[in-house]
Design a protein around this motif. Structure first.
Motif, PDB file in Angstrom:
ATOM      1  N   UNK A 249       8.425  12.319   5.250  1.00  0.00           N
ATOM      2  CA  UNK A 249       7.227  11.544   5.595  1.00  0.00           C
ATOM      3  C   UNK A 249       6.291  12.288   6.536  1.00  0.00           C
ATOM      4  N   UNK A 250       5.012  11.988   6.426  1.00  0.00           N
ATOM      5  CA  UNK A 250       4.002  12.578   7.303  1.00  0.00           C
ATOM      6  C   UNK A 250       4.013  11.820   8.628  1.00  0.00           C
TER       7      UNK A 250
ATOM      8  N   UNK B 290       3.287   7.071  12.384  1.00  0.00           N
ATOM      9  CA  UNK B 290       3.022   6.654  13.761  1.00  0.00           C
ATOM     10  C   UNK B 290       1.803   5.744  13.869  1.00  0.00           C
ATOM     11  N   UNK B 291       0.759   6.005  13.072  1.00  0.00           N
ATOM     12  CA  UNK B 291      -0.490   5.261  13.220  1.00  0.00           C
ATOM     13  C   UNK B 291      -0.649   4.119  12.222  1.00  0.00           C
ATOM     14  N   UNK B 292      -0.081   4.254  11.041  1.00  0.00           N
ATOM     15  CA  UNK B 292      -0.291   3.230  10.011  1.00  0.00           C
ATOM     16  C   UNK B 292       1.016   2.670   9.449  1.00  0.00           C
TER      17      UNK B 292
ATOM     18  N   UNK C 132       0.822  -1.203   0.000  1.00  0.00           N
ATOM     19  CA  UNK C 132       0.000   0.000   0.000  1.00  0.00           C
ATOM     20  C   UNK C 132       0.860   1.258   0.000  1.00  0.00           C
ATOM     21  N   UNK C 133       1.985   1.199   0.690  1.00  0.00           N
ATOM     22  CA  UNK C 133       2.884   2.356   0.704  1.00  0.00           C
ATOM     23  C   UNK C 133       3.412   2.653  -0.703  1.00  0.00           C
ATOM     24  N   UNK C 134       3.816   1.602  -1.414  1.00  0.00           N
ATOM     25  CA  UNK C 134       4.300   1.771  -2.789  1.00  0.00           C
ATOM     26  C   UNK C 134       3.174   2.232  -3.702  1.00  0.00           C
ATOM     27  N   UNK C 135       2.001   1.636  -3.536  1.00  0.00           N
ATOM     28  CA  UNK C 135       0.852   1.982  -4.376  1.00  0.00           C
ATOM     29  C   UNK C 135       0.452   3.444  -4.199  1.00  0.00           C
ATOM     30  N   UNK C 136       0.358   3.888  -2.946  1.00  0.00           N
ATOM     31  CA  UNK C 136      -0.046   5.274  -2.678  1.00  0.00           C
ATOM     32  C   UNK C 136       0.999   6.247  -3.224  1.00  0.00           C
ATOM     33  N   UNK C 137       2.275   5.903  -3.020  1.00  0.00           N
ATOM     34  CA  UNK C 137       3.335   6.752  -3.561  1.00  0.00           C
ATOM     35  C   UNK C 137       3.252   6.857  -5.077  1.00  0.00           C
ATOM     36  N   UNK C 138       2.930   5.742  -5.724  1.00  0.00           N
ATOM     37  CA  UNK C 138       2.780   5.756  -7.179  1.00  0.00           C
ATOM     38  C   UNK C 138       1.594   6.580  -7.637  1.00  0.00           C
ATOM     39  N   UNK C 139       0.486   6.486  -6.917  1.00  0.00           N
ATOM     40  CA  UNK C 139      -0.704   7.266  -7.266  1.00  0.00           C
ATOM     41  C   UNK C 139      -0.452   8.761  -7.119  1.00  0.00           C
ATOM     42  N   UNK C 140       0.271   9.146  -6.072  1.00  0.00           N
ATOM     43  CA  UNK C 140       0.581  10.553  -5.874  1.00  0.00           C
ATOM     44  C   UNK C 140       1.504  11.074  -6.970  1.00  0.00           C
ATOM     45  N   UNK C 141       2.492  10.259  -7.359  1.00  0.00           N
ATOM     46  CA  UNK C 141       3.361  10.652  -8.477  1.00  0.00           C
ATOM     47  C   UNK C 141       2.568  10.724  -9.776  1.00  0.00           C
ATOM     48  N   UNK C 142       1.605   9.835  -9.911  1.00  0.00           N
ATOM     49  CA  UNK C 142       0.785   9.819 -11.118  1.00  0.00           C
ATOM     50  C   UNK C 142      -0.005  11.094 -11.303  1.00  0.00           C
ATOM     51  N   UNK C 143      -0.404  11.744 -10.204  1.00  0.00           N
ATOM     52  CA  UNK C 143      -1.114  13.014 -10.316  1.00  0.00           C
ATOM     53  C   UNK C 143      -0.231  14.084 -10.939  1.00  0.00           C
TER      54      UNK C 143
END
Length: 297
Positions: A128-129, A134-136, A5-16
């Motif tokens: 990083x946020x 811390x939570x996820x 999920x970390x890789x996927x989210x990073x990819x989606x953000x770059x995709x924007x």
């Protein structure tokens, strides 16, 4: 699964951010049917002009206004000097004109502002946020998230502009048929001026974001290449397609880099999007949101 999920989210953000570059192509193509090869050079010119104006002592907000005015002026002059002389010419003629325009901009930008690599700071740290870590346990960059939000808002505003405003409807009419649009009183030259001005604004936003990430340098011109697979997947005439195409390319690129890269020796993020786009062309040449072209005989 957490790492996935970390890789996927990073990819989606770059995709924007890829979507933002592709959006500049879509705007020009919708109104004129021309693939604007100069879009990458416009991104470079916008970023370099902003940094150059800042170096002259202008505050951030004034540099934004002056650079935006410069990009709008550039769009107007492009329509007046280049496109207006080529109305109703074959598409290849217009395409070649944008190639020449690209080389002109690539020479003009360093002539005006110098060709040294500059740092561009937007006040958003690429770190990083803390809350997500811390939570996820997800290392998602503040800059990537902020850039994705900016891109998403801009794309949404432009999509509404095309769908809900009188000028937007005129743009779509021009995109469908130049001659028909002229016959009902739509001023083609005025529409092109507006489109090139908006494309200049999009180039400014893309230049600021990409310049803040990679530094303001000539390599920003090549960011245009990342938009090609996005356009192929999303469709050359669709604003929503630019978003979806960018998300697909960004996510698939990062996932391929992590999970397939070790098996093929690395470097896969450089060519995997083009292979994906090539395979997609075999199935749906017009893209996910593109209009099918049917020739009747």
């Amino acid at each position: 699964m957490q790492f996935f999920f970390e890789v996927l989210i990073g990819g989606l953000l770059s995709g924007m951010m890829y979507s933002l570059v592709a959006l500049g192509f879509v705007l020009i193509y919708k109104a004129s049917g021309v693939f604007n090869f100069a879009q990458g050079a416009m991104v470079y010119f916008a970023a370099l002009s902003f940094v150059g104006i800042m170096e002259k002592g202008a505050p951030f907000w004034l540099a934004i206004i002056l650079t935006l005015a410069l990009m709008v002026l550039f769009g107007v002059l492009t329509e007046r000097i280049v496109l207006r002389k080529l109305v109703n010419q074959p598409p290849i003629t217009l395409f070649m004109a944008t190639i020449g325009l690209s080389f002109f901009i690539e020479g003009l930008a360093p002539f005006l502002w110098g060709n040294d690599i500059r740092e561009l700071k937007l006040g958003i740290q690429d770190e990083p946020i803390p809350y997500l870590i811390d939570n996820y346990g997800l290392a998602i960059s503040k800059f990537d998230l902020a850039a994705a939000l900016i891109c998403g808002v801009l794309v949404a505003v432009l999509a509404l502009f095309f769908q809900k405003t009188k000028i937007g409807r005129a743009l779509r009419a021009v995109a469908d048929d130049h001659q028909a649009a002229l016959s009902i009183g739509i001023p083609l030259q005025h529409i092109w001026v507006i489109v090139w001005a908006v494309a200049g604004f999009v180039a400014l936003v893309a230049g600021l974001l990409w310049g803040a990430r990679n530094g303001v340098q000539f390599a920003l011109v090549s960011v245009v290449l990342k938009a090609l697979p996005v356009l192929i997947l999303g469709g050359f005439t669709s604003v929503p397609g630019a978003i979806v195409g960018g998300l697909i390319i960004g996510a698939s690129e990062k996932l391929a880099e992590v999970y397939i890269g070790p098996m093929v020796g690395g470097g896969i993020e450089g060519w995997f999007p083009y292979v994906l786009a090539l395979l997609f062309l075999l199935v749906r040449p017009e893209g996910l949101f593109g209009e099918k072209h049917i020739d009747r005989v």
